[in-house]
Design a protein around this motif. Structure first.
Motif, PDB file in Angstrom:
ATOM      1  N   ALA A 122      42.837   9.285   0.707  1.00 10.98           N
ATOM      2  CA  ALA A 122      41.460   9.131   1.703  1.00 10.98           C
ATOM      3  C   ALA A 122      41.005   8.621   0.682  1.00 10.98           C
ATOM      4  CB  ALA A 122      40.663  10.632   1.930  1.00 10.98           C
ATOM      5  N   PHE A 123      40.527   8.012  -0.504  1.00  9.45           N
ATOM      6  CA  PHE A 123      40.052   6.992  -0.511  1.00  9.45           C
ATOM      7  C   PHE A 123      40.757   5.605  -0.778  1.00  9.45           C
ATOM      8  CE2 PHE A 123      38.680   5.024  -4.741  1.00  9.45           C
ATOM      9  CZ  PHE A 123      37.288   4.063  -4.236  1.00  9.45           C
ATOM     10  N   GLU A 124      41.531   5.938  -0.812  1.00 12.35           N
ATOM     11  CA  GLU A 124      42.626   4.493  -1.031  1.00 12.35           C
ATOM     12  C   GLU A 124      43.087   4.251   0.620  1.00 12.35           C
ATOM     13  OE1 GLU A 124      45.104   3.338  -5.003  1.00 12.35           O
ATOM     14  OE2 GLU A 124      45.882   4.684  -2.928  1.00 12.35           O
ATOM     15  N   THR A 125      43.286   4.732   1.132  1.00  8.78           N
ATOM     16  CA  THR A 125      43.793   4.515   2.896  1.00  8.78           C
ATOM     17  C   THR A 125      42.785   4.805   3.642  1.00  8.78           C
ATOM     18  OG1 THR A 125      44.291   6.682   2.974  1.00  8.78           O
ATOM     19  CG2 THR A 125      46.057   5.591   2.337  1.00  8.78           C
ATOM     20  N   GLU A 126      41.471   5.184   3.748  1.00  8.42           N
ATOM     21  CA  GLU A 126      40.382   5.155   4.872  1.00  8.42           C
ATOM     22  C   GLU A 126      39.365   4.927   3.712  1.00  8.42           C
ATOM     23  OE1 GLU A 126      39.929   8.927   5.358  1.00  8.42           O
ATOM     24  OE2 GLU A 126      42.331   9.446   5.905  1.00  8.42           O
ATOM     25  N   LEU A 129      38.368   2.770   0.764  1.00  7.47           N
ATOM     26  CA  LEU A 129      38.982   1.784   0.578  1.00  7.47           C
ATOM     27  C   LEU A 129      38.991   0.586   1.566  1.00  7.47           C
ATOM     28  CD1 LEU A 129      39.848   1.613  -3.452  1.00  7.47           C
ATOM     29  CD2 LEU A 129      37.043   1.571  -1.981  1.00  7.47           C
ATOM     30  N   ALA A 130      39.610   1.316   2.679  1.00  8.96           N
ATOM     31  CA  ALA A 130      40.743  -0.114   4.305  1.00  8.96           C
ATOM     32  C   ALA A 130      39.214  -0.962   4.467  1.00  8.96           C
ATOM     33  CB  ALA A 130      40.513   1.043   5.126  1.00  8.96           C
ATOM     34  N   PRO A 131      38.348  -1.176   4.446  1.00  2.00           N
ATOM     35  CA  PRO A 131      36.927  -2.474   4.926  1.00  2.00           C
ATOM     36  C   PRO A 131      37.716  -3.454   3.473  1.00  2.00           C
ATOM     37  CG  PRO A 131      36.076  -0.174   5.093  1.00  2.00           C
ATOM     38  CD  PRO A 131      37.163   0.111   4.106  1.00  2.00           C
ATOM     39  N   TYR A 132      37.194  -2.699   2.736  1.00  2.00           N
ATOM     40  CA  TYR A 132      37.664  -3.603   1.290  1.00  2.00           C
ATOM     41  C   TYR A 132      38.725  -4.208   1.149  1.00  2.00           C
ATOM     42  CZ  TYR A 132      38.297  -4.120  -4.330  1.00  2.00           C
ATOM     43  OH  TYR A 132      38.526  -4.331  -5.743  1.00  2.00           O
ATOM     44  N   ASN A 133      39.901  -3.679   1.081  1.00  2.00           N
ATOM     45  CA  ASN A 133      41.334  -3.538   0.840  1.00  2.00           C
ATOM     46  C   ASN A 133      41.956  -5.325   2.159  1.00  2.00           C
ATOM     47  OD1 ASN A 133      41.847  -3.094  -1.055  1.00  2.00           O
ATOM     48  ND2 ASN A 133      42.012  -0.511  -0.124  1.00  2.00           N
ATOM     49  N   ARG A 134      41.063  -4.626   3.116  1.00  2.00           N
ATOM     50  CA  ARG A 134      40.799  -5.814   4.426  1.00  2.00           C
ATOM     51  C   ARG A 134      40.339  -7.022   4.189  1.00  2.00           C
ATOM     52  NH1 ARG A 134      40.241  -0.878   7.787  1.00  2.00           N
ATOM     53  NH2 ARG A 134      37.687  -1.186   8.504  1.00  2.00           N
ATOM     54  N   LEU A 135      39.394  -6.930   3.093  1.00  2.00           N
ATOM     55  CA  LEU A 135      38.907  -8.505   3.359  1.00  2.00           C
ATOM     56  C   LEU A 135      39.168  -8.623   2.035  1.00  2.00           C
ATOM     57  CD1 LEU A 135      34.667  -7.123   3.185  1.00  2.00           C
ATOM     58  CD2 LEU A 135      35.504  -8.794   4.182  1.00  2.00           C
ATOM     59  N   PHE A 185      30.602   1.782  -4.870  1.00  2.00           N
ATOM     60  CA  PHE A 185      31.709   0.605  -5.428  1.00  2.00           C
ATOM     61  C   PHE A 185      32.198   0.206  -4.410  1.00  2.00           C
ATOM     62  CE2 PHE A 185      35.749  -0.258  -5.933  1.00  2.00           C
ATOM     63  CZ  PHE A 185      35.768  -1.385  -6.569  1.00  2.00           C
ATOM     64  N   GLN A 186      33.139   0.861  -3.426  1.00  2.00           N
ATOM     65  CA  GLN A 186      33.329   0.153  -1.897  1.00  2.00           C
ATOM     66  C   GLN A 186      31.242  -0.658  -0.976  1.00  2.00           C
ATOM     67  OE1 GLN A 186      33.233   3.695  -3.108  1.00  2.00           O
ATOM     68  NE2 GLN A 186      32.697   4.510  -0.634  1.00  2.00           N
ATOM     69  N   GLN A 187      30.606   0.272  -0.915  1.00  2.00           N
ATOM     70  CA  GLN A 187      29.582  -0.304  -0.094  1.00  2.00           C
ATOM     71  C   GLN A 187      29.412  -2.041  -1.379  1.00  2.00           C
ATOM     72  OE1 GLN A 187      27.188   2.499  -0.818  1.00  2.00           O
ATOM     73  NE2 GLN A 187      27.490   3.142   1.561  1.00  2.00           N
TER      74      GLN A 187
END
Length: 327
Positions: free
Chosen positions: A188-192, A194-200, A306-308
């Motif tokens: 859930a952490f990696e796919t949901e 962190l999704a905005p982080y990974n997209r950026l 972290f992601q924010q």
């Protein structure tokens, strides 16, 4: 809101201060087993009291809150995570551990430190209380960066994902009954989450790879590499700023020329290590119409995840690149 600039001292001064507190930490650690507290602990609270080490939850201590945030989200309800460095006003390089920190570490089942010389004070805490059943993660060792290398691994997207994998694996070893739970949290952490982080990350890389940038110190280098951006600032300058040393006249002249001739498209600087030299570069970059983006050493604001924190900084870099390139 960004933290007030905090000038950094030279590493030799940092190590001298660490040595001064080692004796006190050693005494505290020796008696820590007899100390406990019933105070509740939250994931990102800087605890000055003792760690309970009791109950079914894994007691986790992270030297820095960026790793603590990830550890807390991966561990969920089966862990209690305490981060030692939590304030944006605290420079992890210069931190002096307290007696409370020693007690907290002594009660931990799992400890995460950055390593690579970034938090040598944490190594001192571990060395004075080598718990036989404690699992320790040194991020530098995990990602293969030796002392003297760039310690800012939380700015390397690749290294962040390695840390996620290791923390989950360690949780499963410490708490086998929670293996399925930890696997679900990780997915859930990696796919949901962190999704905005990974997209950026992927979006900036695909659109702006090869774009030249400048920076105030080496904290930006792992991120630039992950984004495919071309770092034009001399490495010797970046390292000098990270170490708290005076940059050479040659390096300053090179950077001045790069800014004046607009050989960089964006200038990125760490607002928590803003020296007069850096402030002069920021001022000149703005005067030349070069977009300026900011990063910080630790979570900003203090309560951010972290992601924010990372996505906010990535958006700032993306805006600067878009303005500079017209893309």
């Amino acid at each position: 809101m960004s933290a007030a600039p905090v000038p950094r001292t030279a590493r030799r001064q940092r190590l001298a201060r660490i040595a001064l507190v080692t004796a006190a930490v050693t005494v505290t650690a020796a008696t820590a087993a007899a100390c406990s507290t019933s105070a509740a602990r939250t994931g990102h609270t800087d605890v000055s009291g003792g760690a309970s080490g009791s109950g079914k939850k894994i007691q986790v201590v992270a030297a820095e809150n960026f790793w603590g945030s990830i550890a807390s989200q991966l561990g969920g309800s089966r862990t209690e995570v305490t981060s030692i460095i939590t304030s944006p006003d605290t420079d992890p390089h210069d931190y002096e551990p307290t007696a409370g920190n020693a007690r907290t570490v002594s009660g931990a089942r799992y400890v995460i430190v950055n390593g690579i010389g970034y938090d040598a004070w944490a190594d001192k805490l571990l060395a004075t209380n080598p718990g036989s059943d404690r699992t320790e993660l040194k991020v530098g060792d995990l990602v293969g960066v030796k002392p003297g290398g760039n310690p800012h691994r939380w700015y390397s997207p690749q290294d962040v994902h390695q840390v996620i994998e290791r923390i989950t694996a360690d949780y499963k070893k410490i708490d086998p009954a929670g293996a399925a739970y930890f696997d679900q949290r990780k997915k859930a952490f990696e796919t949901e989450t962190l999704a905005p982080y990974n997209r950026l990350l992927s979006g900036i890389k695909s659109k702006y790879a090869g774009t030249p940038i400048g920076a105030s110190e080496s904290i930006v280098t792992p991120l630039a590499e992950g984004l495919g951006l071309k770092m034009r600032t001399p490495e010797t300058f970046l390292n000098a700023m990270n170490e708290g040393s005076d940059p050479t006249a040659k390096d300053k002249t090179t950077i001045d020329r790069q800014i004046k001739n607009k050989q960089i498209n964006v200038y990125v600087y760490n607002t928590q290590n803003s020296t007069p030299d850096v402030q002069a570069q920021v001022k000149e970059a703005r005067a030349q119409g070069i977009p300026v983006a900011t990063v910080t050493e630790t979570l900003t604001p203090a309560g951010a995840s972290f992601q924010q924190w990372q996505t906010a900084q990535l958006r700032g870099i993306e805006r600067g690149l878009a303005k500079a390139t017209g893309k």
